[in-house]
Design a protein around this motif. Sequence first.
Motif, PDB file in Angstrom:
ATOM      1  N   TYR A   9       0.821  -1.213   0.000  1.00 20.24           N
ATOM      2  CA  TYR A   9       0.000   0.000   0.000  1.00 20.24           C
ATOM      3  C   TYR A   9       0.853   1.261   0.000  1.00 20.24           C
ATOM      4  O   TYR A   9       0.549   2.232  -0.690  1.00 20.24           O
ATOM      5  N   SER A  10       1.913   1.249   0.790  1.00 21.44           N
ATOM      6  CA  SER A  10       2.770   2.436   0.847  1.00 21.44           C
ATOM      7  C   SER A  10       3.537   2.628  -0.457  1.00 21.44           C
ATOM      8  O   SER A  10       3.754   3.761  -0.887  1.00 21.44           O
ATOM      9  N   THR A  13       1.090   4.189  -2.817  1.00 17.25           N
ATOM     10  CA  THR A  13       0.819   5.568  -2.416  1.00 17.25           C
ATOM     11  C   THR A  13       1.985   6.481  -2.750  1.00 17.25           C
ATOM     12  O   THR A  13       1.791   7.589  -3.274  1.00 17.25           O
ATOM     13  N   LEU A  17       1.989   9.648  -5.240  1.00 17.71           N
ATOM     14  CA  LEU A  17       2.462  10.967  -4.823  1.00 17.71           C
ATOM     15  C   LEU A  17       3.591  11.460  -5.707  1.00 17.71           C
ATOM     16  O   LEU A  17       3.666  12.651  -6.031  1.00 17.71           O
TER      17      LEU A  17
END
Length: 98
Positions: A9-10, A13, A17
């Motif tokens: 997930y990171s 993300t 970004l």
Amino acid sequence: MSPLHFSFYSAFTFSGLGLAFHRTHLISALLCLESMMLSMFIPLSIWPVENQTPSFTLVPILMLAFSACEAGTGLAMLVASARTHGSDHLHNLNLLQC
């Protein structure tokens, strides 16, 4: 949430970004898109093994094929923009100036 899921997930993300905030060169946008595809491909390839469902083993291969097509199209756009505009800066690619 397990640390493995958190890392996927990171990664997705941070790739999103990076795509949103570092939009100066086309190659950096393409690298962010590829890292988003990679962060989705790895969980999709691990998920059928964890759940022991052989019916979903084709999904990562299809996603990998679409990712390869996206990468080829992106690199073709990069080469075409570098030949016509002289650089891969995204601020040079304005559709209103065509």
